[in-house]
Design an enzyme around this catalytic site. Structure first.
Site, PDB file in Angstrom:
ATOM      1  N   SER A 142       3.820  -6.914   1.935  1.00 39.67           N
ATOM      2  CA  SER A 142       2.928  -6.826   0.779  1.00 39.67           C
ATOM      3  C   SER A 142       1.522  -7.253   1.178  1.00 39.67           C
ATOM      4  CB  SER A 142       3.442  -7.738  -0.345  1.00 39.67           C
ATOM      5  OG  SER A 142       2.494  -7.852  -1.392  1.00 39.67           O
ATOM      6  N   TYR A 155       6.586 -16.024  -2.922  1.00 38.74           N
ATOM      7  CA  TYR A 155       6.443 -14.590  -2.636  1.00 38.74           C
ATOM      8  C   TYR A 155       5.473 -14.344  -1.481  1.00 38.74           C
ATOM      9  CZ  TYR A 155       5.851  -9.588  -3.291  1.00 38.74           C
ATOM     10  OH  TYR A 155       5.808  -8.224  -3.084  1.00 38.74           O
TER      11      TYR A 155
END
Length: 253
Positions: A142, A155
């Site tokens: 990401s 995350y």
């Protein structure tokens, strides 16, 4: 670099979002896709859609956070199909882990899937790929891996692990015939981003994002970050000193 065609592929997190669209993208191009996820009913629907489009998707009910089971299942698939040519670790979890109200159980779930699950998926048949002198490992990281974003300690940290893990593998595997690709999407309209309250600029639809990812994979791109606007913004963020980065991020919470 010439585009590669794949006879077989395994893609995790394929019941919805990016994984689902990526499975369809490869199935429509003649790849026999083993689509893995926890939600069997969604995988069955995906298989029917792929069949209607002339492709083949085989549902694999699997929870990547159960790492021993994941590795054993992927190894069985590899042996039964004559060798997986492409493995995509796409399954991921995104949960708010705000530091002032930190909840370990939420962080643990993110790490079990995004770190241990992804590593197990990518490791399962790596020795076999090296022995065969062919194969392709892909991890869906990401843009959030580039710096620690607010409310995203678990995350951002998990995706930073995945990016670095893939980078090390890429260096090690040079000359073996095994390709390694790290993909860093920006905001994509999926179930995972739906609860977000913060702005999500340059958001892409999942089919568009999967198309871009698929083309990067078949080209053998080592690192693919998109869309370019978000990549450029995160490049600036990476260059910022902490004295500027920290107060800027606090305003985004």
């Amino acid at each position: 670099m010439a585009e590669r065609k794949y006879g077989t592929a395994l893609i995790t997190g394929a019941s919805s979002g990016l994984g689902r669209w990526l499975a369809l993208w490869f199935a429509r191009r003649g790849t026999r896709v083993f689509a893995a996820a926890r939600r069997k009913e969604h995988l069955d629907t995906l298989a029917e859609e792929a069949k209607a489009a002339g492709g083949t998707v085989e549902p694999v009910e699997m929870d990547v956070s159960r790492t021993d089971e994941t590795m054993a299942r992927i190894q069985r698939i590899d042996a039964d199909c004559g060798g997986l040519e492409l493995v995509v670790a796409n399954a991921g979890v995104g949960l708010d882990t705000y530091g002032k109200r930190f909840q370990w159980e939420r962080a643990k779930k993110v790490l079990e899937v995004n770190v241990l699950g992804a590593a197990a998926t990518l490791s399962a048949v790596l020795p076999q790929m090296v022995e065969r002198k062919r194969g392709h490992l892909v991890g869906v990281s990401s843009i959030a891996s580039f710096r620690g974003l607010p409310r995203n300690a678990a995350y951002s940290g998990s995706k930073a692990f995945l990016s670095t893990f893939l980078e090390s593998l890429r260096v090690d595997l040079r000359g073996t015939g095994v390709r390694v690709t790290s993909i860093h999407p920006g905001f994509v309209r999926t179930d995972m981003t739906a609860p977000n309250k913060h702005p999500m600029p340059f958001m892409l639809e999942p089919d568009d994002a999967a198309e871009r990812m698929g083309r990067a994979i078949v080209r053998g791109t080592a690192v693919f970050s998109f869309p370019w606007q978000i990549r450029a913004a995160m490049g600036v963020a990476q260059a910022l000193p902490n004295a500027l980065f920290d107060p800027l991020m606090r305003k985004m919470r």
